[in-house]
Motif scaffolding. Sequence first.
Motif, PDB file in Angstrom:
ATOM      1  N   ASP A  24     -35.563 -20.346 -40.151  1.00 32.44           N
ATOM      2  CA  ASP A  24     -36.281 -21.244 -41.041  1.00 32.44           C
ATOM      3  C   ASP A  24     -37.697 -20.887 -40.877  1.00 32.44           C
ATOM      4  OD1 ASP A  24     -33.972 -22.512 -42.012  1.00 32.44           O
ATOM      5  OD2 ASP A  24     -34.353 -24.407 -41.034  1.00 32.44           O
ATOM      6  N   SER A  25     -38.108 -20.555 -39.896  1.00 34.20           N
ATOM      7  CA  SER A  25     -39.428 -20.050 -39.492  1.00 34.20           C
ATOM      8  C   SER A  25     -39.652 -18.690 -39.875  1.00 34.20           C
ATOM      9  CB  SER A  25     -39.900 -20.434 -38.116  1.00 34.20           C
ATOM     10  OG  SER A  25     -39.876 -21.838 -37.967  1.00 34.20           O
ATOM     11  N   GLY A  26     -38.809 -17.869 -40.208  1.00 32.78           N
ATOM     12  CA  GLY A  26     -39.037 -16.459 -40.409  1.00 32.78           C
ATOM     13  C   GLY A  26     -38.804 -15.408 -39.411  1.00 32.78           C
ATOM     14  N   ARG A  49     -17.008 -21.514 -35.155  1.00 29.16           N
ATOM     15  CA  ARG A  49     -17.280 -20.039 -35.394  1.00 29.16           C
ATOM     16  C   ARG A  49     -17.464 -19.721 -36.495  1.00 29.16           C
ATOM     17  NH1 ARG A  49     -16.315 -17.600 -30.406  1.00 29.16           N
ATOM     18  NH2 ARG A  49     -15.655 -15.530 -31.243  1.00 29.16           N
ATOM     19  N   VAL A  50     -16.716 -19.851 -37.636  1.00 34.19           N
ATOM     20  CA  VAL A  50     -16.880 -19.529 -39.058  1.00 34.19           C
ATOM     21  C   VAL A  50     -18.159 -19.871 -39.658  1.00 34.19           C
ATOM     22  CG1 VAL A  50     -15.834 -19.664 -41.385  1.00 34.19           C
ATOM     23  CG2 VAL A  50     -14.277 -19.844 -39.358  1.00 34.19           C
ATOM     24  N   LEU A  51     -18.774 -21.234 -39.426  1.00 34.33           N
ATOM     25  CA  LEU A  51     -19.873 -21.528 -39.737  1.00 34.33           C
ATOM     26  C   LEU A  51     -21.170 -20.867 -39.141  1.00 34.33           C
ATOM     27  CD1 LEU A  51     -21.810 -23.424 -41.594  1.00 34.33           C
ATOM     28  CD2 LEU A  51     -21.489 -25.171 -39.839  1.00 34.33           C
ATOM     29  N   LEU A  52     -20.861 -20.527 -37.765  1.00 34.32           N
ATOM     30  CA  LEU A  52     -21.996 -19.704 -37.163  1.00 34.32           C
ATOM     31  C   LEU A  52     -21.931 -18.275 -37.532  1.00 34.32           C
ATOM     32  CD1 LEU A  52     -21.184 -21.426 -33.556  1.00 34.32           C
ATOM     33  CD2 LEU A  52     -23.518 -21.286 -34.685  1.00 34.32           C
ATOM     34  N   ARG A  53     -21.083 -17.815 -37.893  1.00 35.31           N
ATOM     35  CA  ARG A  53     -20.843 -16.431 -38.327  1.00 35.31           C
ATOM     36  C   ARG A  53     -21.574 -16.436 -39.732  1.00 35.31           C
ATOM     37  NH1 ARG A  53     -15.640 -15.150 -37.063  1.00 35.31           N
ATOM     38  NH2 ARG A  53     -14.632 -16.165 -39.158  1.00 35.31           N
ATOM     39  N   ALA A  54     -21.396 -17.266 -40.567  1.00 40.21           N
ATOM     40  CA  ALA A  54     -21.889 -17.065 -41.800  1.00 40.21           C
ATOM     41  C   ALA A  54     -23.571 -17.512 -41.598  1.00 40.21           C
ATOM     42  CB  ALA A  54     -21.403 -18.493 -42.690  1.00 40.21           C
ATOM     43  N   CYS A  55     -23.818 -18.297 -40.699  1.00 35.73           N
ATOM     44  CA  CYS A  55     -25.506 -18.548 -40.328  1.00 35.73           C
ATOM     45  C   CYS A  55     -26.135 -17.272 -39.799  1.00 35.73           C
ATOM     46  CB  CYS A  55     -25.758 -19.782 -39.266  1.00 35.73           C
ATOM     47  SG  CYS A  55     -25.294 -21.356 -40.028  1.00 35.73           S
ATOM     48  N   ILE A  56     -25.218 -16.460 -38.953  1.00 36.74           N
ATOM     49  CA  ILE A  56     -25.648 -15.317 -38.453  1.00 36.74           C
ATOM     50  C   ILE A  56     -25.885 -14.146 -39.620  1.00 36.74           C
ATOM     51  CG2 ILE A  56     -24.893 -13.106 -37.093  1.00 36.74           C
ATOM     52  CD1 ILE A  56     -23.447 -15.327 -35.043  1.00 36.74           C
ATOM     53  N   GLN A  57     -24.878 -14.104 -40.489  1.00 32.40           N
ATOM     54  CA  GLN A  57     -25.035 -13.265 -41.547  1.00 32.40           C
ATOM     55  C   GLN A  57     -26.280 -13.458 -42.502  1.00 32.40           C
ATOM     56  OE1 GLN A  57     -21.227 -14.064 -42.866  1.00 32.40           O
ATOM     57  NE2 GLN A  57     -20.527 -12.085 -42.007  1.00 32.40           N
ATOM     58  N   ILE A  58     -26.592 -14.757 -42.697  1.00 40.00           N
ATOM     59  CA  ILE A  58     -27.676 -15.267 -43.440  1.00 40.00           C
ATOM     60  C   ILE A  58     -29.166 -14.657 -42.633  1.00 40.00           C
ATOM     61  CG2 ILE A  58     -28.825 -17.248 -44.230  1.00 40.00           C
ATOM     62  CD1 ILE A  58     -26.193 -18.581 -44.757  1.00 40.00           C
ATOM     63  N   ALA A  59     -29.003 -14.867 -41.437  1.00 35.75           N
ATOM     64  CA  ALA A  59     -30.182 -14.685 -40.777  1.00 35.75           C
ATOM     65  C   ALA A  59     -30.425 -12.955 -40.921  1.00 35.75           C
ATOM     66  CB  ALA A  59     -30.024 -14.981 -39.210  1.00 35.75           C
ATOM     67  N   ASN A  60     -29.408 -12.221 -40.687  1.00 32.72           N
ATOM     68  CA  ASN A  60     -29.145 -10.889 -40.920  1.00 32.72           C
ATOM     69  C   ASN A  60     -29.645 -10.421 -42.262  1.00 32.72           C
ATOM     70  OD1 ASN A  60     -28.897  -8.082 -40.470  1.00 32.72           O
ATOM     71  ND2 ASN A  60     -26.867  -8.550 -39.765  1.00 32.72           N
ATOM     72  N   ALA A  61     -29.407 -11.090 -43.306  1.00 35.94           N
ATOM     73  CA  ALA A  61     -29.703 -10.863 -44.766  1.00 35.94           C
ATOM     74  C   ALA A  61     -30.997 -11.148 -44.749  1.00 35.94           C
ATOM     75  CB  ALA A  61     -28.811 -11.956 -45.574  1.00 35.94           C
ATOM     76  N   ASN A  62     -31.644 -12.058 -44.288  1.00 28.66           N
ATOM     77  CA  ASN A  62     -33.072 -12.253 -44.369  1.00 28.66           C
ATOM     78  C   ASN A  62     -33.924 -11.254 -43.780  1.00 28.66           C
ATOM     79  OD1 ASN A  62     -32.902 -14.967 -45.694  1.00 28.66           O
ATOM     80  ND2 ASN A  62     -32.777 -16.070 -43.964  1.00 28.66           N
TER      81      ASN A  62
END
Length: 113
Positions: A24-26, A49-62
Amino acid sequence: MPSRFGGFVPARHPALRYGIALNDSGYFWEAQEILEAVWAAAPQRGRERVLLRACIQIANANLRLRMQKPHAAARLLGEALRELEALGLRKASADGLPISFRQPRSPPCCEAN
């Protein structure tokens, strides 16, 4: 952080909250690293694990967006969305393990007569 979480990952666990706050802070790369550590400690077949994997992909996309790689970011966001959609289709048993998949129902206003 424990080497393994027993049963589930607490939503208020400091490492999880820190990883999301970093995103959230960039601080996308750092967020990805922290979230991957939480993912590695999460129960093997847990919904977390599924939710965390999605969060990791979002951080990577950012991070990819910051690097001006919009196509890679779009691909990663699509993967994250598919993870979240699959999570929404999962019906969990009392212990959190998936026991079936079901199709989402249409809202009453949209069902065919």
